[in-house]
Design a protein around this motif. Sequence first.
Motif, PDB file in Angstrom:
ATOM      1  N   TRP A   1       0.820  -1.208   0.000  1.00  0.00           N
ATOM      2  CA  TRP A   1       0.000   0.000   0.000  1.00  0.00           C
ATOM      3  C   TRP A   1       0.862   1.270   0.000  1.00  0.00           C
ATOM      4  O   TRP A   1       0.528   2.260  -0.658  1.00  0.00           O
ATOM      5  CB  TRP A   1      -0.936  -0.011   1.208  1.00  0.00           C
ATOM      6  N   THR A   2       1.993   1.255   0.691  1.00  0.00           N
ATOM      7  CA  THR A   2       2.841   2.451   0.784  1.00  0.00           C
ATOM      8  C   THR A   2       3.447   2.836  -0.559  1.00  0.00           C
ATOM      9  O   THR A   2       3.974   3.944  -0.698  1.00  0.00           O
ATOM     10  CB  THR A   2       3.985   2.260   1.805  1.00  0.00           C
ATOM     11  N   HIS A   3       3.388   1.971  -1.546  1.00  0.00           N
ATOM     12  CA  HIS A   3       3.976   2.246  -2.858  1.00  0.00           C
ATOM     13  C   HIS A   3       2.983   2.851  -3.858  1.00  0.00           C
ATOM     14  O   HIS A   3       3.359   3.211  -4.969  1.00  0.00           O
ATOM     15  CB  HIS A   3       4.585   0.966  -3.432  1.00  0.00           C
ATOM     16  N   PHE A   4       1.727   2.928  -3.473  1.00  0.00           N
ATOM     17  CA  PHE A   4       0.702   3.499  -4.351  1.00  0.00           C
ATOM     18  C   PHE A   4       0.475   4.973  -4.028  1.00  0.00           C
ATOM     19  O   PHE A   4       0.570   5.385  -2.877  1.00  0.00           O
ATOM     20  CB  PHE A   4      -0.624   2.742  -4.192  1.00  0.00           C
ATOM     21  N   THR A   5       0.139   5.737  -5.058  1.00  0.00           N
ATOM     22  CA  THR A   5      -0.183   7.151  -4.904  1.00  0.00           C
ATOM     23  C   THR A   5      -1.597   7.386  -5.417  1.00  0.00           C
ATOM     24  O   THR A   5      -1.930   6.996  -6.535  1.00  0.00           O
ATOM     25  CB  THR A   5       0.797   8.024  -5.729  1.00  0.00           C
ATOM     26  N   PHE A   6      -2.416   8.027  -4.587  1.00  0.00           N
ATOM     27  CA  PHE A   6      -3.795   8.349  -4.956  1.00  0.00           C
ATOM     28  C   PHE A   6      -3.806   9.552  -5.877  1.00  0.00           C
ATOM     29  O   PHE A   6      -3.133  10.554  -5.633  1.00  0.00           O
ATOM     30  CB  PHE A   6      -4.617   8.639  -3.696  1.00  0.00           C
ATOM     31  N   LYS A   7      -4.584   9.456  -6.968  1.00  0.00           N
ATOM     32  CA  LYS A   7      -4.734  10.567  -7.902  1.00  0.00           C
ATOM     33  C   LYS A   7      -6.203  10.681  -8.293  1.00  0.00           C
ATOM     34  O   LYS A   7      -6.873   9.681  -8.476  1.00  0.00           O
ATOM     35  CB  LYS A   7      -3.876  10.369  -9.150  1.00  0.00           C
ATOM     36  N   LYS A   8      -6.643  11.909  -8.432  1.00  0.00           N
ATOM     37  CA  LYS A   8      -8.023  12.192  -8.809  1.00  0.00           C
ATOM     38  C   LYS A   8      -7.992  12.970 -10.119  1.00  0.00           C
ATOM     39  O   LYS A   8      -7.212  13.907 -10.272  1.00  0.00           O
ATOM     40  CB  LYS A   8      -8.653  13.044  -7.704  1.00  0.00           C
ATOM     41  N   TYR A   9      -8.861  12.561 -11.065  1.00  0.00           N
ATOM     42  CA  TYR A   9      -8.916  13.215 -12.369  1.00  0.00           C
ATOM     43  C   TYR A   9     -10.357  13.581 -12.700  1.00  0.00           C
ATOM     44  O   TYR A   9     -11.284  12.873 -12.327  1.00  0.00           O
ATOM     45  CB  TYR A   9      -8.396  12.282 -13.464  1.00  0.00           C
ATOM     46  N   ARG A  10     -10.505  14.659 -13.424  1.00  0.00           N
ATOM     47  CA  ARG A  10     -11.825  15.073 -13.894  1.00  0.00           C
ATOM     48  C   ARG A  10     -12.108  14.457 -15.261  1.00  0.00           C
ATOM     49  O   ARG A  10     -11.192  14.072 -15.986  1.00  0.00           O
ATOM     50  CB  ARG A  10     -11.897  16.605 -14.006  1.00  0.00           C
ATOM     51  N   LYS A  11     -13.374  14.413 -15.610  1.00  0.00           N
ATOM     52  CA  LYS A  11     -13.786  13.971 -16.947  1.00  0.00           C
ATOM     53  C   LYS A  11     -12.996  14.753 -17.997  1.00  0.00           C
ATOM     54  O   LYS A  11     -12.812  15.964 -17.863  1.00  0.00           O
ATOM     55  CB  LYS A  11     -15.292  14.227 -17.094  1.00  0.00           C
ATOM     56  N   ARG A  12     -12.494  14.050 -19.000  1.00  0.00           N
ATOM     57  CA  ARG A  12     -11.703  14.577 -20.120  1.00  0.00           C
ATOM     58  C   ARG A  12     -10.260  14.931 -19.745  1.00  0.00           C
ATOM     59  O   ARG A  12      -9.516  15.435 -20.574  1.00  0.00           O
ATOM     60  CB  ARG A  12     -12.374  15.786 -20.788  1.00  0.00           C
ATOM     61  N   GLN A  13      -9.870  14.689 -18.506  1.00  0.00           N
ATOM     62  CA  GLN A  13      -8.495  14.983 -18.103  1.00  0.00           C
ATOM     63  C   GLN A  13      -7.591  13.814 -18.505  1.00  0.00           C
ATOM     64  O   GLN A  13      -8.008  12.657 -18.506  1.00  0.00           O
ATOM     65  CB  GLN A  13      -8.422  15.225 -16.595  1.00  0.00           C
ATOM     66  N   PHE A  14      -6.348  14.124 -18.855  1.00  0.00           N
ATOM     67  CA  PHE A  14      -5.397  13.125 -19.323  1.00  0.00           C
ATOM     68  C   PHE A  14      -4.576  12.540 -18.179  1.00  0.00           C
ATOM     69  O   PHE A  14      -4.086  13.278 -17.328  1.00  0.00           O
ATOM     70  CB  PHE A  14      -4.421  13.738 -20.335  1.00  0.00           C
ATOM     71  N   LEU A  15      -4.404  11.218 -18.216  1.00  0.00           N
ATOM     72  CA  LEU A  15      -3.408  10.558 -17.380  1.00  0.00           C
ATOM     73  C   LEU A  15      -2.101  10.487 -18.165  1.00  0.00           C
ATOM     74  O   LEU A  15      -1.023  10.657 -17.605  1.00  0.00           O
ATOM     75  CB  LEU A  15      -3.851   9.140 -17.005  1.00  0.00           C
ATOM     76  N   ILE A  16      -2.231  10.214 -19.464  1.00  0.00           N
ATOM     77  CA  ILE A  16      -1.088  10.103 -20.369  1.00  0.00           C
ATOM     78  C   ILE A  16      -1.486  10.750 -21.697  1.00  0.00           C
ATOM     79  O   ILE A  16      -2.580  10.516 -22.196  1.00  0.00           O
ATOM     80  CB  ILE A  16      -0.723   8.622 -20.631  1.00  0.00           C
ATOM     81  N   GLN A  17      -0.558  11.524 -22.272  1.00  0.00           N
ATOM     82  CA  GLN A  17      -0.759  12.064 -23.612  1.00  0.00           C
ATOM     83  C   GLN A  17       0.342  11.535 -24.520  1.00  0.00           C
ATOM     84  O   GLN A  17       1.458  11.243 -24.064  1.00  0.00           O
ATOM     85  CB  GLN A  17      -0.716  13.593 -23.595  1.00  0.00           C
ATOM     86  N   GLU A  18       0.015  11.424 -25.797  1.00  0.00           N
ATOM     87  CA  GLU A  18       0.986  10.959 -26.772  1.00  0.00           C
ATOM     88  C   GLU A  18       2.283  11.762 -26.621  1.00  0.00           C
ATOM     89  O   GLU A  18       2.252  12.978 -26.516  1.00  0.00           O
ATOM     90  CB  GLU A  18       0.426  11.113 -28.187  1.00  0.00           C
ATOM     91  N   GLY A  19       3.412  11.057 -26.574  1.00  0.00           N
ATOM     92  CA  GLY A  19       4.712  11.697 -26.439  1.00  0.00           C
ATOM     93  C   GLY A  19       5.217  11.771 -25.006  1.00  0.00           C
ATOM     94  O   GLY A  19       6.398  12.025 -24.778  1.00  0.00           O
ATOM     95  N   ASP A  20       4.325  11.558 -24.018  1.00  0.00           N
ATOM     96  CA  ASP A  20       4.732  11.602 -22.609  1.00  0.00           C
ATOM     97  C   ASP A  20       5.695  10.478 -22.263  1.00  0.00           C
ATOM     98  O   ASP A  20       5.688   9.418 -22.898  1.00  0.00           O
ATOM     99  CB  ASP A  20       3.514  11.437 -21.674  1.00  0.00           C
TER     100      ASP A  20
END
Length: 192
Positions: A26-45
């Motif tokens: 559990w200590t190795h995970f990071t919580f992230k919150k994203y909104r609709k249409r928000q990118f986790l990854i974009q081409e080229g990242d």
Amino acid sequence: MDIKEQLRQHFLQIVSLTDEEFEYVWTHFTFKKYRKRQFLIQEGDTVKYHYWVAKGLIKSSYTDESGKEHILQFAMEDWWISDYQALYNHSPASLTVDCIEDSEVLALSDEDRQKLTREIHAFSNFFLQKKNGGYVGLQQRILLLLFKNPRERYERLQQLQPRLLQRVPKVLLASYLGVSRESLSRLYQGEL
């Protein structure tokens, strides 16, 4: 159920981790919150993370030279998603991963995943099982696209993931099935 317990239950579907092992994982995970249409990854990242979806709906897609989007995967609760080619080959992302709904994820760096798989046998087995399942699913998807007509692809998705059909906008579903929006409408009406 809180997100930590959700993750514990996710692991327990495949392997048993002691309380101490799970707390360490559990200590190795990071919580992230994203909104609709928000990118986790974009081409080229640069891609560093595996994402486990705790809440929401996410898609991975490729946009061809003509600007047409091709959807490779959807990920809803309890599913994993990333650009695995970029992650494992340390190459720029060729996929875009973005949210269809507001989403909450747990991010695990590939470096930490490798470390945990070396240190905890059950964790290693978990990821081996997930990878094997992913390869089987990918093979089935490719065979469906190559050898089945749109009606058969739609019915297979309906059989395997009925909840997904209720949540995915029709234009995205059409892209995933490899049909036009009009063809998908005819599938819904039973014309195809």
